[in-house]
Write an enzyme that holds these catalytic residues in place. Structure first.
Site, mmCIF file in Angstrom:
data_model
loop_
_atom_site.group_PDB
_atom_site.id
_atom_site.type_symbol
_atom_site.label_atom_id
_atom_site.label_comp_id
_atom_site.label_asym_id
_atom_site.label_seq_id
_atom_site.Cartn_x
_atom_site.Cartn_y
_atom_site.Cartn_z
ATOM 1 N N LYS A 38 -0.934 -9.465 3.275
ATOM 2 C CA LYS A 38 -0.160 -8.989 4.427
ATOM 3 C C LYS A 38 -1.051 -8.087 5.282
ATOM 4 O O LYS A 38 -1.822 -7.292 4.733
ATOM 5 C CB LYS A 38 1.073 -8.210 3.967
ATOM 6 C CG LYS A 38 1.869 -7.606 5.130
ATOM 7 C CD LYS A 38 3.221 -7.085 4.685
ATOM 8 C CE LYS A 38 3.200 -5.708 4.081
ATOM 9 N NZ LYS A 38 2.676 -4.629 4.954
ATOM 10 N N GLU A 42 9.636 -3.731 10.469
ATOM 11 C CA GLU A 42 9.964 -2.446 9.842
ATOM 12 C C GLU A 42 10.521 -1.473 10.876
ATOM 13 O O GLU A 42 9.904 -1.232 11.920
ATOM 14 C CB GLU A 42 8.719 -1.839 9.164
ATOM 15 C CG GLU A 42 9.022 -0.471 8.530
ATOM 16 C CD GLU A 42 7.995 0.029 7.544
ATOM 17 O OE1 GLU A 42 7.024 -0.687 7.252
ATOM 18 O OE2 GLU A 42 8.176 1.168 7.054
ATOM 19 N N ASP A 99 0.837 -1.203 0.000
ATOM 20 C CA ASP A 99 0.000 0.000 0.000
ATOM 21 C C ASP A 99 0.873 1.255 0.000
ATOM 22 O O ASP A 99 0.366 2.381 -0.064
ATOM 23 C CB ASP A 99 -1.023 -0.011 1.143
ATOM 24 C CG ASP A 99 -0.401 0.015 2.523
ATOM 25 O OD1 ASP A 99 0.844 -0.007 2.632
ATOM 26 O OD2 ASP A 99 -1.164 0.070 3.513
ATOM 27 N N GLU A 122 -0.926 -5.472 8.868
ATOM 28 C CA GLU A 122 -0.111 -4.790 9.873
ATOM 29 C C GLU A 122 -0.677 -5.053 11.260
ATOM 30 O O GLU A 122 -1.881 -5.283 11.427
ATOM 31 C CB GLU A 122 -0.099 -3.278 9.601
ATOM 32 C CG GLU A 122 0.628 -2.936 8.329
ATOM 33 C CD GLU A 122 0.721 -1.421 8.094
ATOM 34 O OE1 GLU A 122 0.393 -0.625 8.998
ATOM 35 O OE2 GLU A 122 1.142 -1.046 6.986
HETATM 36 O O1 KIV Z 1 3.525 -1.109 1.703
HETATM 37 C C1 KIV Z 1 4.686 -1.529 1.680
HETATM 38 O O2 KIV Z 1 5.449 -1.296 0.740
HETATM 39 C C2 KIV Z 1 5.146 -2.302 2.812
HETATM 40 C C3 KIV Z 1 6.610 -2.606 2.884
HETATM 41 C C4 KIV Z 1 7.320 -1.413 3.357
HETATM 42 C C5 KIV Z 1 6.888 -3.795 3.737
HETATM 43 O O3 KIV Z 1 4.384 -2.638 3.663
#
Ligand code: KIV
Length: 263
Positions: free
Chosen positions: A114, A180, A45, A116
């Site tokens: 993915k 991160e 994102d 968070e």
């Molecule tokens: O959105 C993204 O690019 C990410 C990476 C920084 C892991 O979540």
């Protein structure tokens, strides 16, 4: 076509073979990233910032993510494709995370999603895994809920919290966890604790793999990039030179020449 082999068997913890992950947001760059041999392509994102010129990743919604994920999946023949669940797909009250994640798999052709870390992340991962969806977790600096962009886990309490979050992601069934912007010592401890691979971004070299934002490492934007980014190319200069040359040749009547004209 989504990969049906379990992600844990595709990406076992293997200290002698680092996992290489990069983001991509469109067809041509996804093809190049795939051809270069990376293991995982993340439709991040972060496209909000590096492609759409927005200030926050929260501004990008599920429909935009699916639009880009489709283009990326069309371009990738070999690598594992992970779609980044945007904020509105799982963090707003009542969001149907499973339905949104299914769109990444069924509509776009991704292999996994993915998520968070946030207060209710354990429940979300549990629901996704119960629906048979492969999930990558993300802890440390989590841009969807961060108010400040700085290193996380510098003090003992926050380091412990990040370690616990990573452990929860593993217990709930994530096949890997992105770390991160955390100090190397914490990334090292999390990497030694988890049985699933960690993938670092601004987390030092002990992680089981690394990820960068493609446009940052290619030097393809003029925004300030974080200090952990290594620029592997100066693509902005390349594009500027080409476009300037084209402009001059058009203005001076040098383009189109005979070779680029139908006779
Ligand atoms: O959105 C993204 O690019 C990410 C990476 C920084 C892991 O979540």
């Amino acid at each position: 076509m989504a990969n049906t082999t379990s992600a844990r068997s595709l990406f076992p913890k293997n200290p002698s073979r680092k996992i290489v992950m990069l983001t991509a947001y469109d067809y041509p760059l996804a093809r190049l990233v795939d051809q270069a041999g990376v293991d995982i392509v993340l439709v991040g994102d972060s496209l909000a910032n590096v492609v759409l010129g927005l200030d926050s990743t929260v501004e990008v919604g599920i429909d935009i993510m699916i639009h880009h994920a489709k283009a990326v999946a069309r371009g990738v023949e070999r690598a594992y494709v992970v779609g980044d669940m945007p904020f509105d797909a799982y963090q707003v009250p009542g969001a149907d995370a499973v339905a949104h994640a299914r769109r990444f798999l069924d509509e776009a052709g991704c292999d996994a999603v993915k998520v968070e870390w946030f207060d209710d992340a354990a429940r979300v991962v549990k629901e996704l895994r119960a629906a048979g969806i492969e999930v990558m977790g993300h802890v440390g600096l989590t841009p969807q809920t961060a108010r400040e962009f700085r290193v996380r886990g510098r003090d003992a309490a926050s380091a412990r919290a990040i370690l616990e979050q990573a452990k929860v992601f593993e217990v709930e069934g994530c096949f890997s966890v992105v770390l991160e912007c955390v100090p190397e010592a914490l990334a090292d401890e999390i990497t030694r604790t988890l049985k699933v691979p960690t993938i670092g971004i601004g987390a030092g070299k002990s992680c089981d793999g690394q990820v960068l934002v493609l446009h940052d490492m290619l030097g393809l934007n003029d925004r300030k990039v974080p200090s952990f980014v290594k620029k592997y190319a100066d693509t902005s200069a390349l594009v500027l030179n080409a476009v300037r040359q084209y402009k001059e040749e058009v203005q001076n009547g040098l383009f189109p020449d005979d070779a680029h004209t139908f006779h």
